[in-house]
Design an enzyme around this catalytic site. Structure first.
Site, PDB file in Angstrom:
ATOM      1  N   SER A 147       0.898  -1.252  -0.003  1.00  0.00           N
ATOM      2  CA  SER A 147      -0.010  -0.034  -0.065  1.00  0.00           C
ATOM      3  C   SER A 147       0.884   1.232  -0.029  1.00  0.00           C
ATOM      4  O   SER A 147       1.914   1.353   0.295  1.00  0.00           O
ATOM      5  CB  SER A 147      -0.813   0.079   1.364  1.00  0.00           C
ATOM      6  OG  SER A 147      -1.424   1.399   1.462  1.00  0.00           O
ATOM      7  N   TYR A 160      -3.491   0.079   9.858  1.00  0.00           N
ATOM      8  CA  TYR A 160      -3.284  -0.404   8.499  1.00  0.00           C
ATOM      9  C   TYR A 160      -2.064  -0.229   8.212  1.00  0.00           C
ATOM     10  O   TYR A 160      -1.225  -1.051   7.407  1.00  0.00           O
ATOM     11  CB  TYR A 160      -4.178   0.181   7.678  1.00  0.00           C
ATOM     12  CG  TYR A 160      -4.422  -0.235   6.130  1.00  0.00           C
ATOM     13  CD1 TYR A 160      -3.847   0.704   5.290  1.00  0.00           C
ATOM     14  CD2 TYR A 160      -5.137  -1.224   5.689  1.00  0.00           C
ATOM     15  CE1 TYR A 160      -3.953   0.628   3.889  1.00  0.00           C
ATOM     16  CE2 TYR A 160      -5.355  -1.510   4.328  1.00  0.00           C
ATOM     17  CZ  TYR A 160      -4.501  -0.529   3.561  1.00  0.00           C
ATOM     18  OH  TYR A 160      -4.583  -1.158   2.186  1.00  0.00           O
TER      19      TYR A 160
HETATM   20  C1  GCO Z   1      -6.860   5.511   2.898  1.00  0.00           C
HETATM   21  C2  GCO Z   1      -7.030   4.333   1.877  1.00  0.00           C
HETATM   22  C3  GCO Z   1      -5.751   3.670   1.640  1.00  0.00           C
HETATM   23  C4  GCO Z   1      -5.780   3.105   0.024  1.00  0.00           C
HETATM   24  C5  GCO Z   1      -4.598   2.284  -0.067  1.00  0.00           C
HETATM   25  C6  GCO Z   1      -3.387   3.164  -0.475  1.00  0.00           C
HETATM   26  O1  GCO Z   1      -7.840   5.209   3.784  1.00  0.00           O
HETATM   27  O2  GCO Z   1      -5.888   5.806   3.323  1.00  0.00           O
HETATM   28  O3  GCO Z   1      -8.132   3.396   1.970  1.00  0.00           O
HETATM   29  O4  GCO Z   1      -5.609   2.833   2.521  1.00  0.00           O
HETATM   30  O5  GCO Z   1      -6.789   2.175   0.235  1.00  0.00           O
HETATM   31  O6  GCO Z   1      -4.080   1.538   0.937  1.00  0.00           O
HETATM   32  O7  GCO Z   1      -2.400   2.496  -1.101  1.00  0.00           O
END
Ligand code: GCO
Length: 264
Positions: A147, A160
């Site tokens: 990501s 995340y």
């Molecule tokens: C967020 C997005 C990101 C994208 C992706 C970027 O909330 O910033 O959902 O997480 O989905 O992961 O690479």
């Protein structure tokens, strides 16, 4: 250069979380390059069956397997079933993931742990059991879906980012340990793509939508099909000497500090 470098005929590709979104787009790319698709979903048999029907309606060979990628017992059982019913797995795309957008100071520990479990621990669990067959065969391809958050932080996505940052380093360590078996492990880091996962922050007029358009040199959200080229490359013979790399498909976002609001 022969295009057969990118030919995936007679290859079996397992893509986790491939009933929709980026997983489905990447799987469709692999299918169009000739791979037989094994589509994993975890939410419901109905959704999985509908997704498999979508693949076959495109003329692709697809088989659906419903299992929770965080549950090692289910992973072992289903990998055995796949290898018996479809064939040994040549390509694994660890795409299944979740996100919870909450300021860290407000985040419940159980929610933080759940994001880590799905986004970081499950690629380990699935890869650990798929790689055994690849080692026995003397070849294989593993692609971990990272990501922008493998490189950057952002308000409210701390769990995340921790998971995706970890997945970048897990990718490098898998590459380090398994390259000697002719198993190439790499990652793809999608930028900001138009999917259900980003729908809440992509609404017309949402400040984040305007921010991403201005922060991305290409000036647009990614289309899931934009990921197919990198996926086919990392799944094919064309990447036999590529190990531990993360290919960012991000419209240039990571290449730039951005620009002032009034600059074109
Ligand atoms: C967020 C997005 C990101 C994208 C992706 C970027 O909330 O910033 O959902 O997480 O989905 O992961 O690479």
């Amino acid at each position: 250069m022969s295009l057969s470098l990118f030919d995936l005929k007679n290859k079996v590709a397992l893509v986790t979380g491939a009933t929709h979104g980026l997983g489905m787009a990447m799987a469709q790319g692999l299918g169009r390059a000739g791979a037989t698709l094994v589509i994993n979903g975890a939410s419901s048999q109905t959704k999985l069956d509908a997704a498999v029907a979508e693949y076959t309606a495109l003329g692709l060979q697809a088989h659906g397997y419903l299992f929770d990628v965080t549950n090692e017992t289910q992973v072992i059982e289903n990998i055995q079933r796949i290898e018996q019913e479809v064939g040994s797995i040549d390509i694994l795309v660890n795409n299944a993931g979740i996100i919870k957008r909450t300021p860290l100071e407000d985040m419940e520990v159980k929610d933080f742990e759940q994001v880590i479990k799905v986004d970081l621990v499950s690629p380990f669990i699935v890869s650990k059991h798929v790689v055994k067959g690849m080692i026995a065969k003397g070849e294989g391809k593993i692609i971990n879906i990272c990501s922008m958050m493998s490189e950057l932080g952002r308000n409210t996505v701390g769990a995340y980012a921790a998971a995706k940052g970890g997945l970048k380093m897990l990718t490098r360590n898998m590459a380090t340990e398994w390259a000697k078996y002719n198993v190439q492990v790499n990652g793809i880091g999608p930028g900001y793509f138009a999917t259900s996962q980003t729908a809440p922050i992509r609404k017309e007029g949402h400040p984040f939508n305007d921010f991403i358009i201005s922060r991305t040199p290409a000036g647009r959200w990614g289309d899931p099909e934009d990921l197919q080229g990198a996926t086919i490359f990392l799944a094919s013979k064309a990447s036999d000497f590529v190990n531990g790399q993360i290919i960012y498909v991000d419209g240039g976002l990571l290449a730039t500090i951005g620009k002032p609001a009034n600059e074109n």
